[in-house]
Write a protein that holds these residues in place. Structure first.
Motif, mmCIF file in Angstrom:
data_model
loop_
_atom_site.group_PDB
_atom_site.id
_atom_site.type_symbol
_atom_site.label_atom_id
_atom_site.label_comp_id
_atom_site.label_asym_id
_atom_site.label_seq_id
_atom_site.Cartn_x
_atom_site.Cartn_y
_atom_site.Cartn_z
ATOM 1 N N ALA A 264 17.010 -13.550 -0.934
ATOM 2 C CA ALA A 264 17.197 -13.572 -2.390
ATOM 3 C C ALA A 264 17.912 -12.331 -2.904
ATOM 4 O O ALA A 264 18.235 -12.249 -4.095
ATOM 5 N N GLY A 265 18.160 -11.355 -2.033
ATOM 6 C CA GLY A 265 18.807 -10.115 -2.451
ATOM 7 C C GLY A 265 17.940 -9.270 -3.360
ATOM 8 O O GLY A 265 18.445 -8.544 -4.226
ATOM 9 N N SER A 266 16.621 -9.334 -3.154
ATOM 10 C CA SER A 266 15.696 -8.632 -4.062
ATOM 11 C C SER A 266 14.936 -7.494 -3.388
ATOM 12 O O SER A 266 14.030 -6.908 -3.996
ATOM 13 N N LEU A 267 15.284 -7.157 -2.141
ATOM 14 C CA LEU A 267 14.594 -6.057 -1.468
ATOM 15 C C LEU A 267 14.831 -4.753 -2.221
ATOM 16 O O LEU A 267 15.966 -4.426 -2.570
ATOM 17 N N ASN A 268 13.754 -4.017 -2.449
ATOM 18 C CA ASN A 268 13.886 -2.788 -3.239
ATOM 19 C C ASN A 268 12.851 -1.770 -2.784
ATOM 20 O O ASN A 268 11.811 -1.588 -3.422
ATOM 21 N N PHE A 269 13.148 -1.090 -1.681
ATOM 22 C CA PHE A 269 12.228 -0.095 -1.146
ATOM 23 C C PHE A 269 12.581 1.281 -1.709
ATOM 24 O O PHE A 269 13.021 2.180 -0.997
ATOM 25 N N ASN A 270 12.353 1.424 -3.006
ATOM 26 C CA ASN A 270 12.670 2.681 -3.677
ATOM 27 C C ASN A 270 11.423 3.559 -3.774
ATOM 28 O O ASN A 270 10.394 3.306 -3.130
ATOM 29 N N SER A 271 11.500 4.595 -4.599
ATOM 30 C CA SER A 271 10.366 5.514 -4.749
ATOM 31 C C SER A 271 9.138 4.809 -5.312
ATOM 32 O O SER A 271 8.001 5.182 -5.009
ATOM 33 N N ARG A 272 9.365 3.773 -6.125
ATOM 34 C CA ARG A 272 8.236 3.018 -6.669
ATOM 35 C C ARG A 272 7.450 2.330 -5.561
ATOM 36 O O ARG A 272 6.229 2.237 -5.622
ATOM 37 N N PHE A 273 8.169 1.876 -4.527
ATOM 38 C CA PHE A 273 7.496 1.235 -3.397
ATOM 39 C C PHE A 273 6.554 2.215 -2.708
ATOM 40 O O PHE A 273 5.398 1.887 -2.417
ATOM 41 N N TRP A 274 7.043 3.422 -2.447
ATOM 42 C CA TRP A 274 6.217 4.406 -1.737
ATOM 43 C C TRP A 274 5.066 4.889 -2.606
ATOM 44 O O TRP A 274 3.975 5.184 -2.093
ATOM 45 N N ALA A 275 5.269 4.943 -3.921
ATOM 46 C CA ALA A 275 4.168 5.269 -4.821
ATOM 47 C C ALA A 275 3.110 4.170 -4.778
ATOM 48 O O ALA A 275 1.901 4.442 -4.803
ATOM 49 N N SER A 276 3.570 2.917 -4.671
ATOM 50 C CA SER A 276 2.640 1.790 -4.571
ATOM 51 C C SER A 276 1.839 1.850 -3.279
ATOM 52 O O SER A 276 0.636 1.569 -3.263
ATOM 53 N N VAL A 277 2.512 2.235 -2.189
ATOM 54 C CA VAL A 277 1.830 2.345 -0.896
ATOM 55 C C VAL A 277 0.715 3.384 -0.960
ATOM 56 O O VAL A 277 -0.341 3.237 -0.337
ATOM 57 N N ALA A 278 0.940 4.439 -1.751
ATOM 58 C CA ALA A 278 -0.065 5.501 -1.868
ATOM 59 C C ALA A 278 -1.227 5.095 -2.773
ATOM 60 O O ALA A 278 -2.377 5.468 -2.516
ATOM 61 N N PHE A 279 -0.936 4.294 -3.806
ATOM 62 C CA PHE A 279 -1.968 3.959 -4.792
ATOM 63 C C PHE A 279 -2.694 2.651 -4.494
ATOM 64 O O PHE A 279 -3.924 2.564 -4.606
ATOM 65 N N LEU A 280 -1.958 1.633 -4.110
ATOM 66 C CA LEU A 280 -2.514 0.288 -4.025
ATOM 67 C C LEU A 280 -3.653 0.116 -3.005
ATOM 68 O O LEU A 280 -4.529 -0.722 -3.222
ATOM 69 N N PRO A 281 -3.701 0.873 -1.891
ATOM 70 C CA PRO A 281 -4.861 0.727 -1.008
ATOM 71 C C PRO A 281 -6.192 1.022 -1.689
ATOM 72 O O PRO A 281 -7.213 0.409 -1.352
ATOM 73 N N TRP A 282 -6.202 1.937 -2.654
ATOM 74 C CA TRP A 282 -7.440 2.230 -3.372
ATOM 75 C C TRP A 282 -7.821 1.070 -4.282
ATOM 76 O O TRP A 282 -9.001 0.706 -4.379
ATOM 77 N N TRP A 283 -6.824 0.490 -4.947
ATOM 78 C CA TRP A 283 -7.053 -0.700 -5.760
ATOM 79 C C TRP A 283 -7.456 -1.871 -4.856
ATOM 80 O O TRP A 283 -8.322 -2.675 -5.204
ATOM 81 N N GLY A 284 -6.828 -1.924 -3.684
ATOM 82 C CA GLY A 284 -7.173 -2.961 -2.715
ATOM 83 C C GLY A 284 -8.594 -2.805 -2.210
ATOM 84 O O GLY A 284 -9.301 -3.799 -1.998
ATOM 85 N N LEU A 285 -9.032 -1.568 -2.011
ATOM 86 C CA LEU A 285 -10.403 -1.315 -1.560
ATOM 87 C C LEU A 285 -11.408 -1.850 -2.569
ATOM 88 O O LEU A 285 -12.412 -2.476 -2.198
#
Length: 250
Positions: free
Chosen positions: A117-138
């Motif tokens: 789909a041409g929608s891949l977007n591994f920008n700084s927001r992605f890495w911020a999500s990787v740092a935050f979302l595991p806690w929300w996931g927990l």
């Protein structure tokens, strides 16, 4: 004479079994109400309270706080320890091993869709999500596994049943947990489909390796991949509940 003495004893044994059966049925009814209460608190929040756009945003947390209070009190009354619930280092490695293949398949699928789909977007927001979302996931995995799945397992699975029946009823509990997890993501059909599969996989892993930290990490990573991969017209800003009906592209 001995036969006369054994008859009251047999009657007492039958009466004791009946009392245990009634008590278990009553506890099951209470357990159903516990699950319904938690699910309703989530639905009320996303369908009624959040769309009201209250001036005091903290009021949106009230149903969640009440649900959390109910869950903590339920754990206390049942004598469930943090270790039993999955807040432990035990089973961490085993849980990650069980999660590896599903995450590999799921991640490859998400990235493949994003590439197409041409929608891949591994920008700084992605890495911020990787740092935050595991806690929300927990937090979400605690609610889904340590409370809802454990309660569903109590309702469906009897430890006195034959092994085959226990296995079948365990599968029913796993599927039901996944279905309830998908329900609270309605009416976003993309999220309903994704969370149904993910909820079943996570519950299956929790049954075999009850470790919430591994599940929270998996939840966070897969959520970040979903956000970074799926196009906006498909993901629809991950909106759920009443807000999804009025979704606008950002």
């Amino acid at each position: 004479m001995p036969a006369l003495k054994s008859e009251p004893a047999a009657q007492d044994s039958i009466a004791a079994k009946e009392v245990i059966t009634v008590a278990r049925l009553s506890l099951r009814a209470v357990t159903v109400l516990e699950i319904v209460s938690v699910i309703i608190s989530v639905l009320v929040t996303v369908w009624a309270i959040v769309p009201m756009r209250l001036n005091h945003r903290w009021l949106e947390l009230v149903p969640g706080i009440l649900a959390l209070t109910l869950m903590l009190n339920s754990h206390r009354l049942r004598g469930e320890t943090l270790r039993e619930l999955g807040f432990t280092t035990q089973y961490f490695g085993r849980a990650l091993l069980l999660l590896f293949l599903p995450m590999l398949i799921g991640g490859a699928t998400l990235i493949g869709i994003g590439y197409w789909a041409g929608s891949l977007n591994f920008n700084s927001r992605f890495w911020a999500s990787v740092a935050f979302l595991p806690w929300w996931g927990l937090l979400q995995q605690y609610v889904l596994q340590a409370f809802i799945y454990r309660r569903l397992r109590f309702i469906f699975v009897s430890e006195q049943a034959e092994a085959a029946e226990r296995a079948q009823r365990t599968r029913i509990a796993i599927l039901t947990a996944g279905a309830l997890f998908a329900l609270v993501h309605a009416p976003n059909l993309t999220l309903v489909a994704v969370t149904l599969v993910a909820g079943v996989v996570w519950s299956w892993v929790y049954e075999r390796a009850p470790n919430l930290f591994a599940l929270g990490l998996s939840h966070g990573v897969m959520s970040a991949l979903t956000i970074a991969s799926l196009p906006s017209w498909l993901l629809q800003s991950m909106s759920i509940g009443y807000n999804h009906l009025f979704y606008q592209h950002f």
